[in-house]
Design an enzyme around this catalytic site. Structure first.
Site, PDB file in Angstrom:
ATOM      1  N   GLY A  58       0.762  -1.085   0.032  1.00  0.00           N
ATOM      2  CA  GLY A  58       0.053   0.108   0.033  1.00  0.00           C
ATOM      3  C   GLY A  58       0.593   1.300   0.176  1.00  0.00           C
ATOM      4  O   GLY A  58       2.209   1.415   0.250  1.00  0.00           O
ATOM      5  N   HIS A  59       0.240   2.201  -0.275  1.00  0.00           N
ATOM      6  CA  HIS A  59       1.060   3.724  -0.212  1.00  0.00           C
ATOM      7  C   HIS A  59       1.652   3.938   0.775  1.00  0.00           C
ATOM      8  O   HIS A  59       1.151   3.834   2.046  1.00  0.00           O
ATOM      9  CB  HIS A  59      -0.107   4.707  -0.872  1.00  0.00           C
ATOM     10  CG  HIS A  59      -1.179   4.980   0.020  1.00  0.00           C
ATOM     11  ND1 HIS A  59      -2.326   5.920  -0.145  1.00  0.00           N
ATOM     12  CD2 HIS A  59      -2.146   4.034   0.880  1.00  0.00           C
ATOM     13  CE1 HIS A  59      -3.122   5.942   0.502  1.00  0.00           C
ATOM     14  NE2 HIS A  59      -3.090   4.948   1.155  1.00  0.00           N
ATOM     15  N   SER A  60       2.901   4.428   0.620  1.00  0.00           N
ATOM     16  CA  SER A  60       3.728   5.333   1.860  1.00  0.00           C
ATOM     17  C   SER A  60       4.223   4.263   2.762  1.00  0.00           C
ATOM     18  O   SER A  60       4.803   4.409   3.804  1.00  0.00           O
ATOM     19  CB  SER A  60       2.712   6.154   2.724  1.00  0.00           C
ATOM     20  OG  SER A  60       2.621   7.258   1.722  1.00  0.00           O
TER      21      SER A  60
END
Lengths: 342, 342, 342
Positions: free
Chosen positions: A238-240
């Site tokens: 997922g993002h980040s």
């Protein structure tokens, strides 16, 4: 390759057999044929030794052997020595410096003359493709991407805007690097309002990504996979998120946003990691487990939600009899009532 | 953008700071720099406020603040206001109306002059591509597909025969829209006989599909994803499913065939939904849970198989000690036997 | 098609209605219209019979019916008969022998004149593509691959070096056949050293692979999917696995390396199979279950880790009340203590 040369190259020592023996390949116990070297690492497979057709075998320093018709190389770690032998017999193929005429390279991209770019590859503007890179056919590289020396990108991969792939990386087929993170805010009408995802993904050096894996960019900032981390097929990052050095993430595992996976962590198959948490260095999550909390360094965690692996093993053993336990509890209750009534 | 303009555009009010302050970007608490606006929505991150370098912050109406050197915009929902700010700073880029010379468009396809079609895109016959559509390189559109205004299809996506993508949709890389459902009948010789899958997939408007997701067509009829539903990466949507408006389906979740996911339902990561069932509006299935039965509207469900989340939380807490419980049960049993013997 | 012809072609018999009735299509109970034939296999849907607009219906030999205005074909297995009807109404489309001018075929590949190769397909050297094969646009076939008669490969698929696809196979979009297995040895510095993956994947005949599925090659040797096995979307097949004939593997299931899935085994959705084990013929693992041990032939297994399905059903029922059980146990303990104190 002579046995003595192989011993030298794999940091092993000849324990049995002739150093001048010719070794022509390496394979597992059941597949190896005459001229091959094989290995035994897991004692479970010891019985296969008597049937192997291999001419030589890597054994751990302490492993026994009842055959005298097979050469033996002793190593501290037979599996590692075997890996080194395989790498000698099957070296990475050299690239053929070339750009296929059916590749579409933006004029504002910088392509090293010493890279190999296959048919129908599309490279966007302001990309930088370094020496030794191989892009297989049908790869898509969006604008502003850089790919470092000696990296290999397989067919069907998309690398999105401004992502960075370091040196000596491999990305297998149909994986996606840098697609939008899954972020929405609920508006006053209970509709989802898309949160712009304008960050990027950075793969540092010696990172390998399996096939059909998706790594999302950050909304703002970076998703980062650090040196030597290895990610299997069909994994969701997922993002980040940050995946630290030498972490190993097995197939179909998923990370929600903004989590940090520590150094040398092993996430086995189909593991789930919730968002905004930290899995400490050297921790292990066993297959199909999940955590929504931080995991301490070095812990082995199992279950949904995950807890100490030893406790989990006891719990799962008891669980098989949980139907009977519930019945036993009712029985004890009535026996107590009877005693109380006396 | 001036702070007062930003306040107006995000339906927030200036609580602290100068309305003439210049705001140049938006980012999370840890990433924001001078000139940026940030936000606090989750009280868990309150401690980060003292370290943020942002010049301004969105706060919920009731949130406290101990800094006076940062401008404050108050909003009913700080996260939503921040999302609106991000959307102002990072607007969707306009398309450049063009068809790349290396795109292969069937002469019997109808392509609006105001769309952008990248290199190596293949569009089949009888397709209709509307105004404002962007097809990134290496997209494949089978025959008879229609794609509505302003939709974006990323590289590596395949859209199969006769599928329909509505307006303002986004499909991320390497996803598959309309592959065959997984349907076979067992014949007299115990071989699997393929059931033709000749239906289609309809994505209505404002639908977003992540990367590497697979949405199967119906055998006969439709698989339908309704207005505003959002589907993450690596999700499986089986044949003939219906996903209702504004449902949110997180990564690696799978739906078997013919199920209906209600309005605003949230399926967290790695959830499993069996076939031929209905998840009621506004229900939530937490990560890694599964259901093989209908779920009532508004329920929060956890576990495999899923049941009420509160009961599940109690059960999982007890489960950690299940090994000890089993032992305790044996102990109580023998104490009762002793009492009975007296 | 006349009803009597349909009866003959589907091995069913006319139980009600006129053999001369025209049947123009086949569809499920809820979708079928006038002129269509439908079916009832699952008694759960019996109530839908009264509303269906179909003109005819396949029923199992023993199924009741309260309508006299609909033609009835009786079959031993109504679902199988319906499948055969669908296959008559929706036959596989013939290929159009052709190689698109934008396909890139290596001069050292052998392409049958009777196959259909779409735009932007890339075929490497020493490949053999047999009669009747259809490669949809944007397929990538690496060097040394062979694809047998009448197989269909959909857009976005990559088939890696030296893999073999047998006759009458279908591979859906964006799947990867033959990417590297996930194998590393830990070196002296705790870095992962890649184990070369130089084996291949063999799909035998009548194999179907869903979309976005990843099948890894063996390190040395083969990963093999045998005759008639069916694999759904987003499935992971690890290196050196063998999937035996007519096995059925549902979406998002994962197999680690070197396991053997027996004949006619059914792995439901999101199942996990650890490495180096054997699932016996005709065994079933229910959705979301997992095993790290061999499974005996014919067993039905559930849970993580999996055990007998009947015991699991009892255990899951008890589990919902596990919080209450723990409390009850404490209560009984104090009641016993009280009795003991008397």
């Amino acid at each position: 390759m002579k046995l003595f040369e192989l011993a030298e190259a794999t940091f092993s020592t000849i324990d049995q057999g002739d150093g001048g023996l010719n070794i022509i390949g390496a394979a597992g116990l059941d597949i190896a044929g005459p001229g091959d070297i094989t290995f035994l690492a897991n004692p479970k497979y010891t019985p296969q030794i008597k049937d192997t057709k291999a001419s030589a075998i890597f054994l751990n320093d302490d492993a026994g052997l009842e055959r005298i018709d097979i050469a033996v190389l002793r190593a501290k770690d037979a599996y590692l020595a075997y890996t080194r032998a395989l790498r000698l017999f099957y070296p990475r193929r050299d690239i053929v410096s070339s750009v296929h005429p059916a590749a579409i390279i933006d004029p504002a991209a910088t392509i090293s003359p010493n890279c190999e770019i296959g048919a129908n590859v599309v490279v966007g503007k302001d990309c930088r493709i370094a020496d030794g890179v191989k892009l297989f056919p049908n790869v898509t590289v969006y604008d502003g991407v850089s790919i470092g020396r000696n990296s290999i990108i397989h067919s069907g991969v998309s690398i999105r805007e401004n992502c960075e792939v370091g040196e000596n990386c491999i990305v297998h087929n149909n994986s996606t690097i840098g697609s939008d993170g899954f972020g929405y805010a609920k508006d006053e009408d209970k509709h989802w309002l898309k949160i712009p995802q304008v960050g990027r993904v950075v793969l540092e050096v010696y990172v390998e990504i399996g096939s059909n894996t998706a790594i999302d960019c950050a909304s703002v900032g970076e998703t980062r996979i650090k040196r030597g981390a290895k990610i299997d097929n069909l994994v969701q990052i997922g993002h980040s998120c940050t995946v630290e050095e030498d972490a190993l993430i097995c197939s179909q595992t998923g990370l929600a946003g903004s989590s940090v996976i520590g150094k040398r962590v092993i996430l086995a198959g189909q593991v789930g990691i919730a968002g905004h948490l930290r899995v400490g260095d050297d921790a292990v999550l066993t297959a199909k487990s999940a955590t929504s909390h931080d995991v301490e360094p070095g812990k082995i965690i199992s279950g949904i939600p995950g807890f100490d692996n030893k406790d989990w093993l006891r719990a799962t053993a008891a669980y098989r009899k949980l139907g009977a336990m519930a019945q036993k509890l009712r029985e004890l209750s009535s026996r107590i009532s009877k005693l109380e009534g006396e």
